[in-house]
Design a protein around this motif. Structure first.
Motif, PDB file in Angstrom:
ATOM      1  N   UNK A  50       0.815  -1.215  -0.087  1.00 50.06           N
ATOM      2  CA  UNK A  50       0.008   0.099  -0.064  1.00 50.06           C
ATOM      3  C   UNK A  50       0.885   1.332   0.042  1.00 50.06           C
ATOM      4  N   UNK A  51       1.763   1.275   0.733  1.00 46.03           N
ATOM      5  CA  UNK A  51       2.879   2.531   0.717  1.00 46.03           C
ATOM      6  C   UNK A  51       3.386   2.658  -0.546  1.00 46.03           C
ATOM      7  N   UNK A  52       3.708   1.754  -1.201  1.00 42.04           N
ATOM      8  CA  UNK A  52       4.461   1.836  -2.460  1.00 42.04           C
ATOM      9  C   UNK A  52       3.471   2.049  -3.922  1.00 42.04           C
ATOM     10  N   UNK A  53       2.364   1.558  -3.924  1.00 41.48           N
ATOM     11  CA  UNK A  53       1.630   1.473  -4.980  1.00 41.48           C
ATOM     12  C   UNK A  53       0.341   2.600  -4.533  1.00 41.48           C
ATOM     13  N   UNK A  54       0.114   2.865  -3.218  1.00 42.88           N
ATOM     14  CA  UNK A  54      -1.069   4.007  -3.224  1.00 42.88           C
ATOM     15  C   UNK A  54      -2.499   3.337  -3.813  1.00 42.88           C
ATOM     16  N   UNK A  55      -2.821   2.388  -3.384  1.00 43.61           N
ATOM     17  CA  UNK A  55      -4.113   1.872  -4.013  1.00 43.61           C
ATOM     18  C   UNK A  55      -5.238   2.704  -3.414  1.00 43.61           C
ATOM     19  N   UNK A  56      -6.371   2.771  -3.872  1.00 44.86           N
ATOM     20  CA  UNK A  56      -7.276   3.231  -3.302  1.00 44.86           C
ATOM     21  C   UNK A  56      -8.093   2.218  -2.377  1.00 44.86           C
ATOM     22  N   UNK A  57      -9.188   2.522  -1.480  1.00 51.10           N
ATOM     23  CA  UNK A  57      -9.511   1.307  -0.842  1.00 51.10           C
ATOM     24  C   UNK A  57     -10.267   0.166  -1.312  1.00 51.10           C
ATOM     25  N   UNK A  58     -10.900   0.736  -2.621  1.00 50.52           N
ATOM     26  CA  UNK A  58     -11.504  -0.439  -3.538  1.00 50.52           C
ATOM     27  C   UNK A  58     -10.254  -1.086  -4.158  1.00 50.52           C
ATOM     28  N   UNK A  59      -9.451  -0.486  -4.600  1.00 51.47           N
ATOM     29  CA  UNK A  59      -8.366  -1.489  -5.608  1.00 51.47           C
ATOM     30  C   UNK A  59      -7.678  -2.431  -4.559  1.00 51.47           C
ATOM     31  N   UNK A  60      -7.602  -1.661  -3.208  1.00 55.71           N
ATOM     32  CA  UNK A  60      -6.725  -2.883  -2.245  1.00 55.71           C
ATOM     33  C   UNK A  60      -7.671  -4.144  -2.018  1.00 55.71           C
ATOM     34  N   UNK A  61      -8.991  -3.825  -1.938  1.00 54.51           N
ATOM     35  CA  UNK A  61      -9.788  -5.077  -1.759  1.00 54.51           C
ATOM     36  C   UNK A  61      -9.738  -5.968  -2.904  1.00 54.51           C
ATOM     37  N   UNK A  62      -9.561  -5.425  -4.214  1.00 53.77           N
ATOM     38  CA  UNK A  62      -9.699  -6.273  -5.409  1.00 53.77           C
ATOM     39  C   UNK A  62      -8.240  -6.992  -5.665  1.00 53.77           C
ATOM     40  N   UNK A  63      -7.028  -6.092  -5.010  1.00 52.82           N
ATOM     41  CA  UNK A  63      -6.061  -6.862  -4.987  1.00 52.82           C
ATOM     42  C   UNK A  63      -5.698  -7.988  -4.018  1.00 52.82           C
ATOM     43  N   UNK A  64      -6.562  -7.950  -2.783  1.00 51.18           N
ATOM     44  CA  UNK A  64      -6.654  -9.125  -2.025  1.00 51.18           C
ATOM     45  C   UNK A  64      -7.561 -10.177  -2.554  1.00 51.18           C
ATOM     46  N   UNK A  65      -8.700  -9.955  -2.952  1.00 50.14           N
ATOM     47  CA  UNK A  65      -9.675 -10.916  -3.357  1.00 50.14           C
ATOM     48  C   UNK A  65      -9.766 -11.421  -4.924  1.00 50.14           C
ATOM     49  N   UNK A  66      -9.202 -10.695  -5.769  1.00 50.76           N
ATOM     50  CA  UNK A  66      -9.522 -10.996  -7.297  1.00 50.76           C
ATOM     51  C   UNK A  66      -8.631 -12.514  -7.548  1.00 50.76           C
ATOM     52  N   UNK A  67      -7.978 -12.782  -6.575  1.00 52.66           N
ATOM     53  CA  UNK A  67      -6.883 -14.223  -6.707  1.00 52.66           C
ATOM     54  C   UNK A  67      -7.864 -15.122  -6.810  1.00 52.66           C
TER      55      UNK A  67
END
Length: 535
Positions: A50-67
């Motif tokens: 999160x510190x490096x890529x600066x995702x939004x809250x929604x993007x962070x959820x998709x990073x975690x869940x899409x796999x």
């Protein structure tokens, strides 16, 4: 009747020696271990990412869940594809893709590309799990050997999920967040090189076409259903969640009806008409429901309530992996000396009792209780999960091993989503209404009620005793919610134990190479499936 070897085409493949079979198994479990590690390691890397890529809250959820969404949606399709083109070919192709996409994921330069690479990693992961279990079905014609092999497979799946936080914590203390994905590369290289030489090819000799509309319906239905379950547990019921639930239900209904009409279905739905097969799938799902739901919230409890580092939390969870490994290796012997329903029901009851024991947890609970509960949880899950996987594999002819393996893996993914949703809805219900201490600004109080992680962050911005009081209240409320959620989970798992005792009545594991399926309902399932593929 030429079911002597794992046929891979017009000519039967030469039989492998015992040494070759076990070497081949050691290659297969490498893939299982890595998929398990990859499913859990991201959670630890998320703050650094999160510190490096600066995702939004929604993007962070998709990073975690899409796999997990993509894996769940494609398992049935990939299992069926392996039956058609060859399980070895699909496994090696998927392994190369998994390694390549892991490298791309490690060097993702934005949140958007990270989501894309994680989705493609899910596609590759969906080729690995059903292929490995299906190849085991064909590598080990002797049911007793196969039970041991399935036990090792299940043990490695459990070990991967538990070792992920430990390995991830160790890497993150010395390297950047991408290192947790690069560990896949050497393992996949070994799998491809050694697997190409050792693994025999196997496929359904008369598979029929791969029905693309069924692939789309399966993907849409399962992804929408899993999305609705996860979102409802975190954010509650909304128009989007309800829409996803309706879409998932409709797509899966059409999928089932289509499978019943097709001469060569993606998944033979007639297997579910038989009590043994359906009972094993249901027990499989509920075992993982209890295991994943508890581990998910215990990880937060260990790190944000008891203030352990990620590495310490990973080590604290190891008794669950140890219990699962030991129970998985002994599961076949236990099921034969007692009964299938005794082993599965006993395993589910152990998971239920471990959940019930969590009602004793407090903020300052010592590790002796936590470690004991995790050990019992792992033993129960390892026993039940391994026996049900063996039953599911044994209930179908070898030609449909990929599709049957995919059913087992899909139950795993749905169980994980339901476990987090079930406990999550209870924990969230308790947590979001907790009373914040006096002197805490409303903005900080609102942030604290969003999640325990939000409370930790909000407390840093509140000076003096008020910040400490906010954190204390948040930790105590989270623990109270965890106790309530565990109690609900315990009721579900103990009820499932009683249900499994009924559904698996008469089920047994085969004892000799001549027995291609379990007795009772499993034999009927195999007959129905064989009649569907013999034309």
């Amino acid at each position: 009747m030429t079911r002597k070897t794992a046929g891979a085409g017009p000519a039967p493949a030469p039989a492998l020696s015992a040494r070759q079979r076990w070497l081949a198994l050691s290659v297969l479990v490498l893939a299982v271990l890595l998929v398990g590690v990859d499913a859990t390691v991201l959670g630890l890397a998320t703050p650094y990412l999160s510190e490096d890529l600066r995702p939004s809250g929604t993007e962070l959820l998709w990073i975690g869940d899409v796999y997990s969404f993509v894996i769940a949606g494609l398992l049935v399709s990939m299992g069926s594809l392996g039956d058609r083109i060859g399980r070895k070919k699909l496994l090696l192709t998927g392994s190369v893709a998994f390694g390549a996409v892991s490298a791309l994921t490690a060097y993702a330069h934005s949140a958007e590309t990270m989501i894309v690479w994680r989705a493609l990693l899910g596609v590759a992961g969906a080729t690995l799990m059903p292929s490995t279990l299906a190849l085991i079905r064909n590598l080990f014609p002797d049911p007793r050997e196969r039970s041991v092999a399935v036990g090792i497979w299940g043990a490695m799946a459990s070990a991967g999920a538990a070792v992920g936080p430990v390995v991830g914590g160790l890497l993150l203390e010395h390297f950047w967040w991408g290192s947790v994905f690069l560990i896949n590369l050497p393992v996949m290289a070994v799998l491809v090189v050694v697997g190409a030489k050792l693994l025999p090819e196997s496929r359904n000799p008369r598979p029929g076409p791969w029905d693309l509309p069924s692939v789309v319906l399966s993907m849409a239905g399962i992804v929408a259903a899993v999305y609705a379950i996860k979102e409802a547990s975190v954010h509650g019921l909304s128009a989007d969640v309800a829409g996803a639930g309706v879409l998932g239900t409709a797509a899966l209904t059409v999928f089932v009806r289509r499978q019943l009409r097709l001469p060569s279905p993606l998944l033979d739905m007639r297997l579910f008409r038989h009590r043994g097969f359906s009972g094993a799938v249901l027990a499989d799902l509920l075992t993982i429901l209890g295991l994943s739901g508890l581990i998910f919230f215990l990880s937060q409890f260990l790190q944000m309530v008891q203030l352990r580092t990620p590495f310490q939390a990973g080590l604290a969870e190891l008794p669950a992996a140890l219990g699962a490994v030991v129970a998985g290796l002994a599961a076949g012997t236990v099921a034969r000396r007692t009964s299938v329903r005794g082993a599965v029901s006993g395993g589910l009851a152990a998971v239920g009792l471990a959940l019930a024991g969590c009602v004793l947890l407090h903020v300052s609970t010592g590790y002796w209780l936590l470690g004991t509960l995790l050990l019992v949880l792992g033993i129960g899950a390892g026993l039940s999960f391994t026996v049900t996987a063996d039953v599911i594999l044994s209930s179908v002819p070898k030609e449909q091993a990929g599709a049957a393996s995919a059913v087992s893996e899909t139950a795993y993914e749905l169980g994980a989503a339901l476990g987090i949703a079930l406990l999550g809805s209870v924990v969230t219900g308790y947590y979001r209404d907790f009373a914040t201490p006096e002197g805490v600004p409303e903005s900080a109080a609102a942030a604290a009620r969003e999640s325990l992680g939000g409370a930790v962050e909000a407390a840093h911005g509140v000076p003096g005793a008020s910040g400490e009081a906010l954190m204390t209240a948040a930790r105590e409320t989270f623990t109270e919610g965890l106790r309530a959620g565990a109690a609900v989970g315990a009721v579900v798992l103990l009820t499932a134990a009683a249900l499994s005792w009924r559904l698996l009545r008469g089920q047994r594991l085969a004892d000799g190479p001549g027995e291609e399926a379990v007795g009772g309902a499993g034999a009927e399932a195999a007959g129905a499936a064989a009649s569907g593929t013999g034309e």
